[in-house]
Design a protein around this motif. Structure first.
Motif, PDB file in Angstrom:
ATOM      1  N   ILE A  87       0.823  -1.335   0.011  1.00  0.00           N
ATOM      2  CA  ILE A  87      -0.181  -0.058   0.188  1.00  0.00           C
ATOM      3  C   ILE A  87       0.859   1.449   0.006  1.00  0.00           C
ATOM      4  CG2 ILE A  87      -1.711   1.248   1.238  1.00  0.00           C
ATOM      5  CD1 ILE A  87      -2.897  -1.398   0.361  1.00  0.00           C
ATOM      6  N   THR A  88       0.567   2.255  -0.704  1.00  0.00           N
ATOM      7  CA  THR A  88       1.199   3.352  -0.812  1.00  0.00           C
ATOM      8  C   THR A  88       0.327   4.490   0.134  1.00  0.00           C
ATOM      9  OG1 THR A  88       2.072   3.142  -3.079  1.00  0.00           O
ATOM     10  CG2 THR A  88       1.899   5.373  -2.022  1.00  0.00           C
ATOM     11  N   SER A  89       0.860   4.914   1.181  1.00  0.00           N
ATOM     12  CA  SER A  89       0.083   5.696   2.110  1.00  0.00           C
ATOM     13  C   SER A  89       1.198   6.461   3.111  1.00  0.00           C
ATOM     14  CB  SER A  89      -0.818   5.038   3.120  1.00  0.00           C
ATOM     15  OG  SER A  89      -1.516   5.643   4.047  1.00  0.00           O
ATOM     16  N   PRO A  90       1.166   7.944   2.862  1.00  0.00           N
ATOM     17  CA  PRO A  90       0.395   8.700   2.110  1.00  0.00           C
ATOM     18  C   PRO A  90       0.812   8.641   0.584  1.00  0.00           C
ATOM     19  CG  PRO A  90       2.078  10.038   2.856  1.00  0.00           C
ATOM     20  CD  PRO A  90       2.174   8.749   3.676  1.00  0.00           C
ATOM     21  N   THR A  91      -0.314   9.053  -0.197  1.00  0.00           N
ATOM     22  CA  THR A  91      -0.023   9.336  -1.440  1.00  0.00           C
ATOM     23  C   THR A  91       0.940  10.586  -1.974  1.00  0.00           C
ATOM     24  OG1 THR A  91      -1.969  10.605  -2.284  1.00  0.00           O
ATOM     25  CG2 THR A  91      -2.119   8.147  -2.229  1.00  0.00           C
ATOM     26  N   TYR A  92       1.302  10.818  -2.967  1.00  0.00           N
ATOM     27  CA  TYR A  92       2.214  12.070  -3.346  1.00  0.00           C
ATOM     28  C   TYR A  92       1.115  13.440  -2.748  1.00  0.00           C
ATOM     29  CZ  TYR A  92       6.129  13.838  -5.806  1.00  0.00           C
ATOM     30  OH  TYR A  92       7.336  14.501  -6.439  1.00  0.00           O
ATOM     31  N   HIS A  93      -0.097  13.093  -2.986  1.00  0.00           N
ATOM     32  CA  HIS A  93      -0.713  14.351  -2.639  1.00  0.00           C
ATOM     33  C   HIS A  93      -1.176  14.274  -1.087  1.00  0.00           C
ATOM     34  CE1 HIS A  93      -1.690  13.646  -6.967  1.00  0.00           C
ATOM     35  NE2 HIS A  93      -1.643  14.833  -6.819  1.00  0.00           N
ATOM     36  N   GLY A  94      -0.631  13.338  -0.369  1.00  0.00           N
ATOM     37  CA  GLY A  94      -0.875  13.372   1.304  1.00  0.00           C
ATOM     38  C   GLY A  94      -1.863  12.458   1.502  1.00  0.00           C
ATOM     39  N   ASP A 106      -2.136  14.547   4.682  1.00  0.00           N
ATOM     40  CA  ASP A 106      -1.176  15.134   5.440  1.00  0.00           C
ATOM     41  C   ASP A 106      -1.451  16.708   5.241  1.00  0.00           C
ATOM     42  OD1 ASP A 106       1.273  16.156   5.881  1.00  0.00           O
ATOM     43  OD2 ASP A 106       2.531  15.311   4.197  1.00  0.00           O
ATOM     44  N   PRO A 107      -1.259  17.470   6.398  1.00  0.00           N
ATOM     45  CA  PRO A 107      -1.654  19.053   6.381  1.00  0.00           C
ATOM     46  C   PRO A 107      -0.604  19.794   6.050  1.00  0.00           C
ATOM     47  CG  PRO A 107      -0.850  18.063   8.767  1.00  0.00           C
ATOM     48  CD  PRO A 107      -0.994  16.864   7.698  1.00  0.00           C
ATOM     49  N   LEU A 108       0.716  19.152   5.596  1.00  0.00           N
ATOM     50  CA  LEU A 108       1.628  19.702   4.926  1.00  0.00           C
ATOM     51  C   LEU A 108       1.747  19.892   3.445  1.00  0.00           C
ATOM     52  CD1 LEU A 108       4.890  18.805   7.330  1.00  0.00           C
ATOM     53  CD2 LEU A 108       3.152  20.912   7.423  1.00  0.00           C
ATOM     54  N   THR A 128       0.993  20.488  -6.467  1.00  0.00           N
ATOM     55  CA  THR A 128       1.100  20.438  -5.126  1.00  0.00           C
ATOM     56  C   THR A 128       2.262  20.767  -4.491  1.00  0.00           C
ATOM     57  OG1 THR A 128      -0.356  18.362  -5.403  1.00  0.00           O
ATOM     58  CG2 THR A 128       1.373  18.401  -3.498  1.00  0.00           C
ATOM     59  N   TYR A 129       2.117  21.621  -3.320  1.00  0.00           N
ATOM     60  CA  TYR A 129       3.433  22.054  -2.838  1.00  0.00           C
ATOM     61  C   TYR A 129       3.350  21.741  -1.523  1.00  0.00           C
ATOM     62  CZ  TYR A 129       2.364  25.995  -6.056  1.00  0.00           C
ATOM     63  OH  TYR A 129       2.126  26.602  -7.474  1.00  0.00           O
ATOM     64  N   VAL A 130       4.748  21.577  -1.064  1.00  0.00           N
ATOM     65  CA  VAL A 130       5.046  20.774   0.155  1.00  0.00           C
ATOM     66  C   VAL A 130       5.782  21.552   1.045  1.00  0.00           C
ATOM     67  CG1 VAL A 130       6.091  18.866   1.143  1.00  0.00           C
ATOM     68  CG2 VAL A 130       5.490  18.551  -0.822  1.00  0.00           C
ATOM     69  N   LEU A 131       5.128  21.869   2.295  1.00  0.00           N
ATOM     70  CA  LEU A 131       6.036  22.351   3.252  1.00  0.00           C
ATOM     71  C   LEU A 131       6.647  21.735   4.219  1.00  0.00           C
ATOM     72  CD1 LEU A 131       3.189  24.329   2.708  1.00  0.00           C
ATOM     73  CD2 LEU A 131       3.790  25.823   4.777  1.00  0.00           C
ATOM     74  N   PRO A 170       7.085  14.145 -12.431  1.00  0.00           N
ATOM     75  CA  PRO A 170       6.775  13.423 -11.517  1.00  0.00           C
ATOM     76  C   PRO A 170       4.832  13.159 -11.835  1.00  0.00           C
ATOM     77  CG  PRO A 170       6.853  15.737 -10.738  1.00  0.00           C
ATOM     78  CD  PRO A 170       7.478  15.464 -11.973  1.00  0.00           C
ATOM     79  N   PRO A 171       4.276  12.279 -11.102  1.00  0.00           N
ATOM     80  CA  PRO A 171       4.772  11.806  -9.680  1.00  0.00           C
ATOM     81  C   PRO A 171       5.340  10.335  -9.828  1.00  0.00           C
ATOM     82  CG  PRO A 171       2.617  10.897 -10.366  1.00  0.00           C
ATOM     83  CD  PRO A 171       3.115  11.806 -11.374  1.00  0.00           C
ATOM     84  N   GLY A 172       6.063   9.845 -10.982  1.00  0.00           N
ATOM     85  CA  GLY A 172       6.376   8.407 -11.252  1.00  0.00           C
ATOM     86  C   GLY A 172       5.270   7.267 -11.247  1.00  0.00           C
TER      87      GLY A 172
END
Length: 492
Positions: free
Chosen positions: A172-179, A325-327, A364-367, A445-447
């Motif tokens: 399983i992928t968790s989280p995904t690229y989008h969180g 993911d909140p980030l 998608t931006y990541v903090l 991305p996202p691969g």
């Protein structure tokens, strides 16, 4: 998770070794920086070369862990809550390869979502495992895959059981690229009730579990093998990751054998030490490490919701997901008549703002721990300018055409391993429809592979690949990067 010893044993040992005035007759050829190429030492400094050391007695051996390497891995296991942690210098890719090879033998079944990362598909080739795919659903407008549900996993298990077969593992992928997170607690219960190991690609979630507003980690939810990209949201060097194990379903020695097979025999101590340093950095600030990043993300979301024509991906879009993911900030631009690729180009040119994941309709931006308020304000200012310049109207939305990359009509003619080694021939991209794919093609991305060796090529897949390429996506894996032709299985 309790407070850990913050002292980084491997960093300490590496520093001590580099300070020695050793007469070195070993590799690497720059000899502790004495022959460091000037062009690069001007960029990263000679100190980096001085610490680029080979395996020495005082540093230890990655494949026969002892001394500082073992100490560093033990400290990491304590912090992340695993029974065993291995440092990886081949990225999360090498950890995923090892996890799947350690649990799946040739001909055995692996349950996994069809939108898994390319590394999981490569592991099918390496292991000879047979994929049992789960088809993810997607969210309207966004065309973003939802979480894998326990019901989907159970259905896949039962379908195999009806054929007299059993999964060797679930991936399983968790989280995904989008969180977006899956309900790993329930999925792990399903797996363990059948004595099936659960592998989790937690590349984007190494920070989970370290703040009350962050989702629980995969280990906290009962996963058996978890691979994390420590370099993504945490602060190790790019290419460095960790593989964690918990429970007693997986054979630890088999994992070790797989890692010895897959990883380089000349690991970079700069990468290994960075993993130790990232662990120590987090240990020293467990209670407050993510306070600023989460606060900035919350503020940014409030501002984005006020900008006309801008859409913000929110938790309510994913009712099947227990957490997001909140980030992560996923921002849609279709109401401005802009694709994600177009918006990204403008924001980079005008404001030097760089997004992590650029797609047809959104970015998608990541903090992270290094995100500053000034940079968040620059991002928001740039997006406000976009909204003012391009405006919001119904006609603008129609200008952005998105082709959905769902995988609900997949037909597998050969397993990935057999297709990988099969004879190949090159045909025109349109002539490939109905043929069996001979190469793995993945916009990055996202691969996420759009085409996997062994699958029957459909018109929908061809349309999608040509569309995202026309919008500026990089196409990885294709022998012809222009996509005018494609490799298919079968002799001329």
């Amino acid at each position: 998770m309790s407070q850990q010893n913050g002292v980084p044993p491997l960093v300490t040992a590496l520093k001590s070794s580099a300070l020695k005035n050793a007469a070195s007759f070993q590799f690497p050829g720059h000899n502790r920086g004495h022959a460091a190429p000037a062009s690069l030492s001007e960029v990263i400094g000679r100190t980096a070369f001085a610490h680029d050391l080979p395996m020495l007695p005082e540093l230890g051996n990655l494949f026969c862990s002892h001394g500082p390497i073992l100490e560093a891995q033990v400290e990491a296991a304590k912090l992340f809550g695993s029974s065993q942690t291995w440092f990886l210098v081949g990225g999360t890719t090498s950890g995923i390869h090892a996890a799947i090879m350690a649990t799946c033998s040739p001909g055995e079944f692996l349950i996994l979502p069809r939108n898994s990362h390319i590394s999981a598909i490569s592991a099918l080739v390496l292991s000879g495992a047979v994929p049992k795919y789960i088809t993810p659903s997607s969210v309207n407008h966004w065309h973003i895959a939802s979480a894998v549900t326990p019901a989907q996993v159970l259905k896949a298990m039962e379908e195999l059981e009806m054929e007299g077969k059993k999964a060797a593992a679930v991936f399983i992928t968790s989280p995904t690229y989008h969180g977006i997170c899956s309900n790993l607690s329930r999925i792990s219960e399903l797996c363990h009730s059948r004595k099936i190991p659960l592998i989790v690609d937690e590349a984007h979630g190494a920070h989970f579990g370290f703040h009350s507003k962050l989702p629980k980690s995969a280990l906290q939810q009962g996963a058996d093998l978890v691979v994390q990209s420590t370099h993504k949201v945490l602060c190790s060097l790019t290419q460095s990751s960790m593989l964690h194990m918990s429970g007693n379903i997986v054979d630890k020695e088999r994992v070790c054998r797989c890692l010895r097979t897959l990883q380089t025999t000349s690991p970079s101590f700069l990468l290994l030490a960075s993993l130790d340093a990232a662990r120590a950095q987090l240990s020293e600030n467990l209670d407050i490490a993510f306070n600023q990043a989460i606060a900035l993300a919350d503020e940014a979301k409030c501002e984005l919701k006020q900008i006309p024509g801008i859409s913000l991906l929110e938790n309510t879009s994913f009712p099947a997901s227990p957490a997001v993911d909140p980030l992560r900030l996923t921002v849609g631009f279709w109401n401005l008549g802009l694709s994600g690729y177009e918006a990204d180009g403008i924001l980079y040119k005008d404001d030097e703002v760089i997004g992590e994941l650029v797609e047809s309709t959104c970015i998608t931006y990541v903090l992270n721990l290094g995100t500053s308020r000034e940079h968040v304000e620059r991002l928001l200012l740039g997006i406000k300018r976009l909204a003012e310049t391009y405006g919001s109207n119904e006609e603008a939305e129609k200008k952005v055409v998105n082709v959905d990359a769902t995988f609900d009509d997949i037909s597998m003619s050969l397993i990935p391993r057999d297709a990988f080694f099969a004879s190949k021939r090159k045909v025109g991209i349109r002539e490939s429809i109905g043929e069996v794919a001979g190469e793995l093609i993945s916009p990055y991305p996202p691969g996420i592979p759009v085409l996997i060796p062994g699958e029957v090529i459909t018109e929908k897949v061809v349309d999608y690949l040509l569309h995202v390429r026309s919008k500026g996506a990089q196409i990885n894996g294709a022998s012809d990067s222009s996509l005018s032709s494609i490799l298919v299985c079968g002799k001329l």
